[in-house]
Design an enzyme around this catalytic site. Sequence first.
Site, PDB file in Angstrom:
ATOM      1  N   HIS A  41      34.479  49.357  -0.997  1.00 39.73           N
ATOM      2  CA  HIS A  41      34.885  48.023  -0.525  1.00 39.73           C
ATOM      3  C   HIS A  41      34.012  46.945  -1.152  1.00 39.73           C
ATOM      4  O   HIS A  41      32.814  46.871  -0.897  1.00 39.73           O
ATOM      5  CB  HIS A  41      34.803  47.937   0.996  1.00 39.73           C
ATOM      6  N   HIS A  77      34.044  42.637  -2.551  1.00 41.29           N
ATOM      7  CA  HIS A  77      34.591  41.333  -2.947  1.00 41.29           C
ATOM      8  C   HIS A  77      33.582  40.822  -3.979  1.00 41.29           C
ATOM      9  O   HIS A  77      32.532  40.298  -3.601  1.00 41.29           O
ATOM     10  CB  HIS A  77      34.664  40.347  -1.776  1.00 41.29           C
ATOM     11  N   ARG A  86      31.495  32.569   6.609  1.00 38.32           N
ATOM     12  CA  ARG A  86      32.809  32.559   5.977  1.00 38.32           C
ATOM     13  C   ARG A  86      33.127  31.177   5.394  1.00 38.32           C
ATOM     14  O   ARG A  86      33.766  31.073   4.339  1.00 38.32           O
ATOM     15  CB  ARG A  86      33.870  32.987   7.004  1.00 38.32           C
ATOM     16  N   TYR A 133      41.730  38.919  -3.152  1.00 39.41           N
ATOM     17  CA  TYR A 133      42.676  37.965  -2.545  1.00 39.41           C
ATOM     18  C   TYR A 133      42.659  36.572  -3.171  1.00 39.41           C
ATOM     19  O   TYR A 133      43.413  35.702  -2.724  1.00 39.41           O
ATOM     20  CB  TYR A 133      42.477  37.877  -1.027  1.00 39.41           C
ATOM     21  N   HIS A 192      45.097  42.152   4.741  1.00 43.36           N
ATOM     22  CA  HIS A 192      43.769  41.551   4.880  1.00 43.36           C
ATOM     23  C   HIS A 192      43.143  41.928   6.212  1.00 43.36           C
ATOM     24  O   HIS A 192      42.029  42.434   6.285  1.00 43.36           O
ATOM     25  CB  HIS A 192      43.788  40.028   4.728  1.00 43.36           C
ATOM     26  N   ARG A 202      44.166  39.261  11.552  1.00 39.18           N
ATOM     27  CA  ARG A 202      44.007  37.797  11.622  1.00 39.18           C
ATOM     28  C   ARG A 202      44.850  37.082  10.567  1.00 39.18           C
ATOM     29  O   ARG A 202      45.285  35.962  10.765  1.00 39.18           O
ATOM     30  CB  ARG A 202      42.536  37.408  11.381  1.00 39.18           C
ATOM     31  N   HIS A 257      40.917  45.394   6.508  1.00 30.88           N
ATOM     32  CA  HIS A 257      39.778  45.091   7.369  1.00 30.88           C
ATOM     33  C   HIS A 257      40.199  45.370   8.807  1.00 30.88           C
ATOM     34  O   HIS A 257      41.306  45.014   9.214  1.00 30.88           O
ATOM     35  CB  HIS A 257      39.416  43.597   7.278  1.00 30.88           C
ATOM     36  N   GLU A 294      36.200  43.859  12.707  1.00 30.70           N
ATOM     37  CA  GLU A 294      34.833  43.578  12.278  1.00 30.70           C
ATOM     38  C   GLU A 294      34.098  42.773  13.347  1.00 30.70           C
ATOM     39  O   GLU A 294      32.889  42.915  13.523  1.00 30.70           O
ATOM     40  CB  GLU A 294      34.852  42.810  10.942  1.00 30.70           C
ATOM     41  N   HIS A 328      35.207  48.580   7.924  1.00 22.27           N
ATOM     42  CA  HIS A 328      34.329  48.199   9.052  1.00 22.27           C
ATOM     43  C   HIS A 328      34.604  49.114  10.251  1.00 22.27           C
ATOM     44  O   HIS A 328      33.778  49.918  10.603  1.00 22.27           O
ATOM     45  CB  HIS A 328      34.444  46.724   9.458  1.00 22.27           C
ATOM     46  N   ASP A 369      30.698  45.600   0.134  1.00 25.92           N
ATOM     47  CA  ASP A 369      31.439  44.477   0.703  1.00 25.92           C
ATOM     48  C   ASP A 369      30.996  43.123   0.137  1.00 25.92           C
ATOM     49  O   ASP A 369      31.418  42.740  -0.936  1.00 25.92           O
ATOM     50  CB  ASP A 369      31.324  44.543   2.239  1.00 25.92           C
TER      51      ASP A 369
HETATM   52 ZN   LIG Z   1      35.549  42.800   3.175  1.00 29.42          ZN
END
Ligand SMILES: [Zn+2]
Length: 450
Positions: free
Chosen positions: A59, A61, A82, A121, A207, A210, A232, A235, A269, A320
């Site tokens: 995993h 990004h 975030r 993404y 994703h 959410r 995901h 988390e 997660h 991650d």
């Molecule tokens: Zn992630």
Amino acid sequence: VTTYLAQTALVDGAPVRDLLLVADGGRFVDVRTAQPGDGDRGDVVRLGGVTLAGFANAHSHAFHRALRGRTHDRGGSFWTWRDDMYSLAAGLTPDLLYRLARATYAEMVLAGVTCVGEFHYVHHQPDGTPYDAPTTMSQAIAHAARDAGLRLTLLDVCYLAGGLDADGYRPVSSLQQRFSDGDAARWRERFETLAPSTGMLVGAAIHSVRATPPDAMSVVVEAAAGKPLHMHLSEQPAENRACQARFGRTPTELLADHGALGPRSTAVHATHLTAHDVALLGASRTTACVCPTTERDLADGIGPASALHDAGSPLAVGSDQHAVIDLVEEVRALEMHERLSSGERGRLSPVDLLAALTVHGHASLGWQDAGRLAVGMRADLVCLRTDTVRTAGCSPEQILLAATAADVDTVVVEDRVVVRGGRHESLDVATELQSSITDAWSAARAQIAR
Ligand SMILES: [Zn+2]
């Protein structure tokens, strides 16, 4: 044909002295204990320390690497972190993403990673307009992995909503619009333009509950048939509360209702789970990809890794957001966090940790033919030094409880040496990280000011 002679190797967790590994066409064609005289040939590549199968980072990004060491000044939460990440994403161009991902993947190879799963993404331009070529950003990721020297599974993410609460889904914000295809049909259309190539597989991703509404989950599940499917999952407790308030189901239950669990699926997660969630994930043989260094960095909590393992879920690990890129530390933390939360030692054995780092991680990314030192498997090797201040004196079979990424000496990906003597063969990784991170933040500031 290349012949490697490992002083000590871990074969499915058991130490073997003088293991001979012969590779041809990027795969092992012979794996056996060396006979007298086998090591005398001049062309034998000798591997010191402890040799393991290649590590999978299930995993990632890649662009989050630019946040490392820059988010700790104001405390905050997962949600304020975030916001910083969205600001960074706003400035990414295809070239900046390529440079940042190449440097980040090269850092991974230095840490023993031979395959990465990129949960991707950032699909469109900052205002949400598609690029003329819809695969522009995924090509940047693919080229970065190729040039850094590791395999890639590109997990293309369906990201349609800006958040979830009791009243339903919110539209994406201005900073999220470059992640969204607008609707699931358009996501699928773009997804189907992605093709695997040498060293690269394509998978799909939901994703999270959410950002991916239930009707879109079904579209992604259908499009992912026969391919890896990642998501995901739970988390943060707020995600669970919103999902319960809207649907009267946990996120795991909602995903199960829409067919998203199964042996090709990976839940990333899996931190805040009920006993029923653990049973659903285990019985469906869904892999749990735990990301301990991220989960502690973002104050997410400690998930039920050994309960998932006992219920039937293979465990994998990912770095991650790359607050740390050290996959040995990542699997060690699986067991160490269990010790903290349970008051017991040995909930996961060294053999379990090796499997998470290698064979289960590769399988989660669709590479069932990698992650073991065995005939027919892809010829990936990682040598950990046993003569450093961290590793001197430890038992080979317990090396994952002692070593760090700094102890990686040699990395071979499909019979190609990519790291030798702890150095990347073609890239100056620290310099590339420095320059790409500096340029990514300059672009982010310019884009936000616009
Ligand atoms: Zn992630």
